[in-house]
Motif scaffolding. Sequence first.
Motif, PDB file in Angstrom:
ATOM      1  N   UNK A  32       0.856  -1.180   0.000  1.00  0.00           N
ATOM      2  CA  UNK A  32       0.000   0.000   0.000  1.00  0.00           C
ATOM      3  C   UNK A  32       0.895   1.234   0.000  1.00  0.00           C
ATOM      4  N   UNK A  33       0.461   2.342  -0.576  1.00  0.00           N
ATOM      5  CA  UNK A  33       1.297   3.549  -0.627  1.00  0.00           C
ATOM      6  C   UNK A  33       1.787   4.022   0.735  1.00  0.00           C
ATOM      7  N   UNK A  34       0.980   3.829   1.763  1.00  0.00           N
ATOM      8  CA  UNK A  34       1.395   4.277   3.098  1.00  0.00           C
ATOM      9  C   UNK A  34       2.631   3.515   3.588  1.00  0.00           C
ATOM     10  N   UNK A  35       2.755   2.239   3.179  1.00  0.00           N
ATOM     11  CA  UNK A  35       3.931   1.447   3.571  1.00  0.00           C
ATOM     12  C   UNK A  35       5.182   1.983   2.891  1.00  0.00           C
ATOM     13  N   UNK A  36       5.048   2.419   1.658  1.00  0.00           N
ATOM     14  CA  UNK A  36       6.177   3.000   0.928  1.00  0.00           C
ATOM     15  C   UNK A  36       6.604   4.302   1.599  1.00  0.00           C
ATOM     16  N   UNK A  37       5.605   5.153   1.930  1.00  0.00           N
ATOM     17  CA  UNK A  37       5.908   6.430   2.583  1.00  0.00           C
ATOM     18  C   UNK A  37       6.574   6.209   3.940  1.00  0.00           C
ATOM     19  N   UNK A  38       6.104   5.221   4.673  1.00  0.00           N
ATOM     20  CA  UNK A  38       6.676   4.937   5.986  1.00  0.00           C
ATOM     21  C   UNK A  38       8.142   4.510   5.868  1.00  0.00           C
ATOM     22  N   UNK A  39       8.459   3.647   4.888  1.00  0.00           N
ATOM     23  CA  UNK A  39       9.840   3.170   4.709  1.00  0.00           C
ATOM     24  C   UNK A  39      10.773   4.328   4.394  1.00  0.00           C
ATOM     25  N   UNK A  40      10.309   5.242   3.516  1.00  0.00           N
ATOM     26  CA  UNK A  40      11.147   6.389   3.159  1.00  0.00           C
ATOM     27  C   UNK A  40      11.326   7.312   4.359  1.00  0.00           C
ATOM     28  N   UNK A  41      10.240   7.589   5.077  1.00  0.00           N
ATOM     29  CA  UNK A  41      10.321   8.491   6.217  1.00  0.00           C
ATOM     30  C   UNK A  41      11.246   7.939   7.294  1.00  0.00           C
ATOM     31  N   UNK A  42      11.150   6.627   7.547  1.00  0.00           N
ATOM     32  CA  UNK A  42      12.015   6.010   8.559  1.00  0.00           C
ATOM     33  C   UNK A  42      13.483   6.092   8.145  1.00  0.00           C
ATOM     34  N   UNK A  43      13.752   5.872   6.872  1.00  0.00           N
ATOM     35  CA  UNK A  43      15.129   5.957   6.383  1.00  0.00           C
ATOM     36  C   UNK A  43      15.669   7.369   6.552  1.00  0.00           C
ATOM     37  N   UNK A  44      14.842   8.373   6.242  1.00  0.00           N
ATOM     38  CA  UNK A  44      15.264   9.762   6.402  1.00  0.00           C
ATOM     39  C   UNK A  44      15.515  10.088   7.876  1.00  0.00           C
ATOM     40  N   UNK A  45      14.647   9.586   8.742  1.00  0.00           N
ATOM     41  CA  UNK A  45      14.823   9.845  10.176  1.00  0.00           C
ATOM     42  C   UNK A  45      16.076   9.175  10.710  1.00  0.00           C
ATOM     43  N   UNK A  46      16.315   7.918  10.293  1.00  0.00           N
ATOM     44  CA  UNK A  46      17.482   7.184  10.789  1.00  0.00           C
ATOM     45  C   UNK A  46      18.789   7.808  10.309  1.00  0.00           C
ATOM     46  N   UNK A  47      18.784   8.299   9.076  1.00  0.00           N
ATOM     47  CA  UNK A  47      20.003   8.903   8.513  1.00  0.00           C
ATOM     48  C   UNK A  47      20.122  10.383   8.857  1.00  0.00           C
ATOM     49  N   UNK A  48      19.011  10.980   9.273  1.00  0.00           N
ATOM     50  CA  UNK A  48      18.968  12.417   9.568  1.00  0.00           C
ATOM     51  C   UNK A  48      19.307  13.248   8.329  1.00  0.00           C
ATOM     52  N   UNK A  49      18.826  12.804   7.192  1.00  0.00           N
ATOM     53  CA  UNK A  49      18.999  13.542   5.939  1.00  0.00           C
ATOM     54  C   UNK A  49      17.690  13.477   5.165  1.00  0.00           C
ATOM     55  N   UNK A  50      17.492  14.474   4.312  1.00  0.00           N
ATOM     56  CA  UNK A  50      16.321  14.463   3.437  1.00  0.00           C
ATOM     57  C   UNK A  50      16.673  13.699   2.164  1.00  0.00           C
ATOM     58  N   UNK A  51      15.916  12.668   1.876  1.00  0.00           N
ATOM     59  CA  UNK A  51      16.163  11.866   0.676  1.00  0.00           C
ATOM     60  C   UNK A  51      15.331  12.388  -0.493  1.00  0.00           C
ATOM     61  N   UNK A  52      14.144  12.897  -0.188  1.00  0.00           N
ATOM     62  CA  UNK A  52      13.282  13.448  -1.229  1.00  0.00           C
ATOM     63  C   UNK A  52      12.982  14.917  -0.924  1.00  0.00           C
TER      64      UNK A  52
END
Length: 304
Positions: A32-52
């Motif tokens: 589901x799209x929300x799962x995709x958004x969650x994966x990206x947001x978590x990656x950005x939070x863990x790395x402390x960088x903006x990916x998109x």
Amino acid sequence: MHSAITIDALKVLDAIDRRGSFAGAATELFRVPSAISYTVQKLEDDLAVAIFDRSGHRAALTPAGRYLLNEGRSLLEAADALAHTTRQVAQGWETRLKIAINTLLPADILFPFIRDFNALGVPVEIQVIEEVFAGAWDALQSRRADLLVGGDQISRPPGGFTSALMGEVPFVYAVSPDHPLTRLKQPLTEEDIARFPAAVAADSSRSLPAGSAGIFRRQQTLTVSNIDQKIAVQQAGLAVGWLPEPRVREHLIKGLLVELEVHEVRQPIMLHLARHTDDAGKALMWFWERLAQPASFERWLQPS
């Protein structure tokens, strides 16, 4: 140690980039799209960088995100390759097969077999190494090689080896057409020959006792790395010595080398295929069964 970057997260980024949207990635990955958004947001939070960059109408990769994806695709390819080779090993195929060939035989005799093997479509890396004298058996014993093509009986070490007779290599005493030895009465004696340097291919053994043949005690030597170089220096008139007849047959026909008769004749050497008895990988056995056929090396070896 926890890593913020996971294979799953990289797959999500890759799908978004190729599909052009989070929704397209969700469709490809059956999420589901929300799962995709969650994966990206978590990656950005863990790395402390903006990916998109979400400031525009459509989310676009930031420079950091583009770098992460470009480097991450290499990891995705490596992970896919690892999964494939793991399944390959589980099915009995090696990931690499190392073949040692005695320099008395030309390495290109293996090319037709390698071509046929490649046609199977099995991604086994083939490595061919050239060895001299006892170096051939040394490579097998030390497991620098999985398969030996052309092991002689003299330098064979003790151990659990399975071998198959290939045939024997005859030798000729050959020199350049203008060498002083060609003007002497034949058969040549040790005294005749010892006045000139002998070409020697250096034994490539790392642990087994080194060997040599056809050299007189009082004879100076010119040492090279393999039979091809030995042929070359003898053709150039720099040295003299015994050569495997099949390797220089064309040289003799064309007059690039001249065969001389000598008192002390060198006997043919019997060569064998060999492998460790307890090795039975599919690639190894494929080559073993084909190389062991009687006609495989008839151009280069005589029946024993």
